[in-house]
Design an enzyme around this catalytic site. Structure first.
Site, mmCIF file in Angstrom:
data_model
loop_
_atom_site.group_PDB
_atom_site.id
_atom_site.type_symbol
_atom_site.label_atom_id
_atom_site.label_comp_id
_atom_site.label_asym_id
_atom_site.label_seq_id
_atom_site.Cartn_x
_atom_site.Cartn_y
_atom_site.Cartn_z
ATOM 1 C CG HIS B 103 100.359 38.493 39.120
ATOM 2 N ND1 HIS B 103 100.915 37.719 38.121
ATOM 3 C CD2 HIS B 103 99.997 37.644 40.101
ATOM 4 C CE1 HIS B 103 100.862 36.447 38.499
ATOM 5 N NE2 HIS B 103 100.313 36.369 39.687
ATOM 6 C CG HIS B 122 102.245 35.742 35.123
ATOM 7 N ND1 HIS B 122 103.025 36.636 35.816
ATOM 8 C CD2 HIS B 122 102.913 34.560 35.163
ATOM 9 C CE1 HIS B 122 104.113 36.032 36.266
ATOM 10 N NE2 HIS B 122 104.079 34.770 35.883
#
Lengths: 819, 173
Positions: B103, B122
């Site tokens: 990501h 995250h």
């Protein structure tokens, strides 16, 4: 094995690639991206002078780099008829997302129509009509002629109330100011259509009527307020999954304490700390987990209330906060009315609320302290209230919405930094239309369709089969009615237009329904329709919308729509043109004249005719100015254009003046009355499992494209239903097993996802999935303003089969981050 | 990490002088093209074969830090103790993954209790027992996994990766 793309390098964006402003078209947050395009026979290089980043790409780039893009951010598409490379990557300079890409938005390129890479070949390329027993391609003129003749024919027979419409009212894909204006001008201007509903609910109404009736528009703060708040109150919102980058980029810094400097700069000597958060949700979500990870468990209060009892909790907060004197008296006096009446009507003790909600008195008291107890030195606590579908699609929508706004008003938290009482939102917004000509409450359109009313149905980017309540019974009735028309269409040669229209009208008189579906892909309800009209989506047209803090941007067109597809606004205009022509041909000049004013050639024409000419502050806004404002745009309403910039409005009501004649916000009497929607109480008693429902990170307003995306369909080929392992043992089901969920409303299917944190007999099913429609088991019960109640649904569950082959390789481990 | 870095270096040296480049040379020799044109590059990048460890170095559920295809690309080898799809070794339980989150490039941490790699940035998490499937998260791809080969001596060699690594537009720089 997990799906892998087996891609190990990508073309590099060259220095001279074209760059376009893009706003993610999936959810309300509206993250900023850029689309880069360049010819297929060119590519950049690793040396800094050879690529768009001016970076040495022969070296590993660090975390959070802007100099990288994933395979999902790349494709080859058509632009002005030529093949081009396309990269759509998040924009670090956008204040909304600061370079973050969600698992949805970061796939925009891969979710584009590409004949070169075989992505989204499901897209509609041509107008299609029911011909010889199946959908067949035709020209725009032919399809629109049929639509116009049947629609005019129905009006001739039944009046305009015979025309039923389902239409998006939002921004982003399948919406936007251009397209809501065009459909609004057609149905509320040229015609006066009352039998119209919105994409996710069975009538033409607001999801947040109460807040608006109180004078408080539902998007009244800015995302920065989440960084400034002392306390965030999150009601029925699972922000990490459904407003992902708003949560990550604006809530998390406050929970971590990373926004303390910003608070000090804003608030001077006022004491500041990292945020606390109160989360009201019957289910433990990944949002709760992430908040605990960031803020520590002692600063996170998860109030896992009995499903549908939010109202009692809010009334108890209101009562207790007033009793303690933690209210903003000056604000109440200057900017509100009806405080005493509401207080008297809503009086609820902590004990009473504890009994109804299943919480302890201590939990309710402590949460009220977190919300309103003054800070050291007596400074007012800054609390931001955020809510979404847990409240909006929950029990007694109108009153519950009002009850929460009451608390926000009493504590002086609207129009102030670190405050706000806002919906979190689904799609971006993008509403610009003449007024709805129907009554309030609006007509319950789905019910009327089931009862056999109406003769023609125009559908714009909606799929009742997938995303409505009582979907099982709706589908049965709708199929029967549209089949009547399909059958007679087989009896006349397609090319004999007068005979074909006569046959259709005769079937309509016998209870049939002629259905026209405007969409970008074949839909579930499209299976029943007689005409499909192919639309363009965001990026295939210029499109304007605003996000959850009213931030308006222009997504620039960076690729061609597939085949003959057109922007919705131009489809609406061409329908109007054809209806005008048919009416004139029939000698109805006066009626025909109503369809004038649709001579738009481009989406910009529709924008200028609509938003620019009609929206508040619209006169300051043009495409050219928006282009210059980039991915940061401005916050609506626009108030000026100065020094080359559109000047916007950071927060609504900063002057203490609300949306009412006297400028005062009105407190609302919101008494608790149990499960409000008809039939819900009996359903709860009869069926063993609560079937709570909602969205998930991976599948969230993108299922219409994801149904053709390998990465997503590999992970969730069917909707999941989260279930407590002890319930699973009793039902004799294992992880991944396919189960049927059923009650008197209908039945549907899902795969079992073991969830130890789920309460016994309380499941959670993915909503709106094409391969298992949760709405099939939702009752037709609505509130007094025809707002559906999806969340309070009860049903039984039984095993259909062991895990299907496409499910066996999957992971059913906890979704909560843990180290 | 020293031992690890040495094995990587050996792998890189082998790559730079190795057989992969020869194949491209042969191709250009066979096809008559104008001298100004470069040889057609292979459709996929040429991966080095790097010795990452020996199976004796692995203990169940204790991830061994490695790097592949070069020292700037951290990863792990894990002996899971249960046979999994894509697992190698006598017990079919050895797997290797990049530990850079696809990501935003944060380093993943191994959670022994459920054999997942977790991202502190995250909250994304990847299942080591399911080919790096993203259990939940923000990445638009599942976790890049190594193609592993075990030789007669029990040496574990990485010879490919099945997804693009974060932070590079070519897996082999």
């Amino acid at each position: 094995m997990a799906y892998k793309r087996q891609i190990d390098r990508l073309p590099i964006i060259p220095k001279d690639a074209k760059r376009h402003n893009v706003v993610c078209h999936y959810c309300i947050v509206g993250c900023g991206y850029h689309a880069y395009t360049w010819p297929t026979n060119k590519q950049g290089g690793a040396a800094p002078d050879q690529n768009a980043f001016n970076a040495d790409l022969s070296k590993q780039q660090p975390a959070e780099t802007a100099n990288w893009y994933a395979p999902s951010m790349y494709n080859i598409v058509k632009q002005h008829g030529e093949d081009v490379h396309l990269v759509i990557k998040p924009d670090k300079e956008c204040a909304v997302n600061s370079g973050l890409g969600s698992v949805r938005g970061a796939r925009m390129a891969e979710m584009s129509y590409s004949r070169q890479h075989n992505t989204q070949l499901q897209r509609l390329t041509d107008p299609m009509v029911w011909r010889y027993g199946q959908m067949q391609p035709t020209s725009w003129d032919d399809a629109l002629d049929l639509v116009a003749r049947v629609t005019v024919g129905v009006i001739n027979e039944m009046g305009e109330d015979g025309v039923f419409v389902s239409a998006f009212d939002h921004g982003g894909a399948g919406g936007g100011y251009e397209n809501t204006w065009a459909t609004g001008k057609l149905y509320f201007g040229a015609m006066k259509i009352k039998n119209i509903r919105i994409h996710n609910r069975p009538a033409y109404n607001s999801e947040v009527h109460a807040s608006r009736d109180m004078g408080v528009s539902e998007l009244n703060n800015c995302y920065e307020d989440a960084e400034l708040a002392d306390t965030i109150v999150a009601v029925g919102t699972n922000a990490l999954e459904t407003q992902t980058n708003y949560f990550l980029n604006h809530w998390v810094p406050n929970l971590r304490g990373a926004s303390l400097d910003k608070k000090k700069a804003e608030f001077g000597t006022e004491p500041v700390e990292p945020a606390r958060i109160v989360i009201v949700d019957p289910r433990r979500t990944v949002t709760v987990n992430a908040c605990e990870v960031e803020a520590g468990k002692d600063r996170v209060m998860h109030l896992a209330i009995n499903s549908g009892t939010d109202l009692a909790l809010f009334n108890a907060w209101f009562t207790y906060i007033v009793e303690k004197g933690w209210v903003d008296r000056a604000f109440i006096a200057a900017s509100t009315k009806n405080f005493d009446e509401a207080l008297a009507a809503n009086k609820t003790s902590l004990d009473e609320a504890a009994r109804i909600t299943g919480l302890t008195v201590d939990q309710i008291r402590t949460s009220a302290e977190w919300i309103a107890e003054p800070k050291l030195g007596g400074a007012r606590r800054r609390t931001m209230f955020a809510y979404e579908k847990g409240l909006i699609w929950g029990n007694d929508n109108y009153r519950t919405n009002g009850a929460l706004v009451n608390v926000a008003l009493a504590t002086g938290n609207i129009g102030r930094p670190g405050g706000g009482c806002v919906r979190m939102g689904g799609h971006q917004e993008g509403y610009s239309r003449p007024d709805y000509p129907g009554p309030r409450p609006a007509y319950y359109v789905d019910k009327l369709l089931i009862e056999g009313k109406g003769g023609v149905h125009h559908i714009w980017g909606c799929d009742h089969y997938k995303t409505t309540l009582n979907a099982f019974k709706f589908k049965q009735a709708y199929k029967k009615r549209t089949d009547l028309v399909k059958d007679v269409m087989l009896t006349a040669p397609y090319g004999d237009r007068p005979a074909m229209v006569r046959a259709i009208i005769s079937a309509i008189k016998k209870g049939g329904l002629f259905a026209v579906d405007v969409d970008i892909v074949p839909t579930k309800i499209g299976e029943a329709c007689h005409v499909w009209l192919p639309a363009a989506t965001s990026g295939e047209m210029n499109l304007t919308s605003m996000n959850g803090e009213r931030r308006m941007r222009l997504t620039e067109r960076y690729m061609d729509p597939p085949g003959q597809a057109m922007p919705d606004c131009l489809i609406a205009a061409r329908i109007a043109n054809h209806m005008e022509r048919v009416l004139r041909e029939q000698g109805k000049a006066k009626e025909a004249d109503k369809f004038k004013g649709f001579d738009w050639k481009t989406e910009e024409d529709a924008f200028m005719d609509g938003y620019h000419a009609h929206a508040k502050g619209g006169r300051f806004v043009t495409y050219e100015r928006l282009r210059a404002m980039g991915t940061n745009g401005f916050q609506e309403p626009a108030v000026d254009f100065k020094d080359g910039k559109i000047i916007g409005t950071k927060r609504l009501y900063a002057d203490g003046k609300f949306d009412s004649k006297d400028g005062k916000a009105a407190f609302m009497a919101t008494r608790w009355r149990g499960l409000q929607a008809p039939g819900k109480q009996a359903e709860m008693k009869k069926w063993p499992f609560l079937v709570n429902n909602g969205r998930t990170n991976l599948v969230w307003q993108n299922a219409y494209l994801d149904q053709d995306n390998e990465f997503v369909m590999d992970r969730f080929p069917y909707p999941f239903i989260q279930m407590n392992p002890q319930d699973m043992a009793e039902l004799k089901v294992k992880a991944g097993d396919l189960v049927e969920v059923y009650n008197d409303n209908g039945s549907t299917q899902a795969i079992v996802y073991p969830t130890p944190t789920a309460k016994r007999k309380q499941t959670f099913m993915l909503f709106g999935n094409p391969n298992g429609v949760q709405g099939n088991v939702v009752s037709p019960g609505v509130n007094e303003l025809v707002i559906p109640n999806y969340k309070q649904t009860w049903a039984a569950i039984r095993k259909l089969s062991d895990a299907p082959a496409t499910v066996r390789h999957l992971s059913f481990k906890s979704q909560e981050y843990a180290v | 990490m020293n031992r690890c870095a040495r094995t990587i270096d050996a792998g890189r040296r082998k790559f730079l002088t190795g057989a992969g480049l020869a194949a491209a040379g042969i191709a250009s020799a066979q096809i008559p093209v104008s001298p100004a044109k470069a040889a057609a590059p292979a459709a996929r990048v040429e991966y080095p074969s790097s010795r990452l460890a020996n199976i004796r170095d692995l203990k169940i559920d204790e991830p061994l830090p490695v790097a592949y295809p070069d020292a700037d690309a951290p990863g792990v080898l894990i002996k899971l103790g249960v046979r999994v799809q894509g697992g190698v070794g006598p017990d079919g339980d050895i797997v290797g993954f990049s530990t850079v989150c696809p990501h935003k490039g944060f380093p993943l941490a191994y959670n022994k209790s459920d054999r997942t790699l977790n991202c502190p940035g995250h909250y994304s998490r990847f299942d080591c027992e399911a080919g790096g499937l993203q259990v939940w998260g923000q990445a638009t791809q599942n976790l890049p996994q190594y193609v592993l080969r075990i030789d007669d001596k029990g040496d574990i060699h990485a010879e490919g990766i099945d997804e693009l690594l974060y932070g590079r537009l070519s897996n082999v720089l």
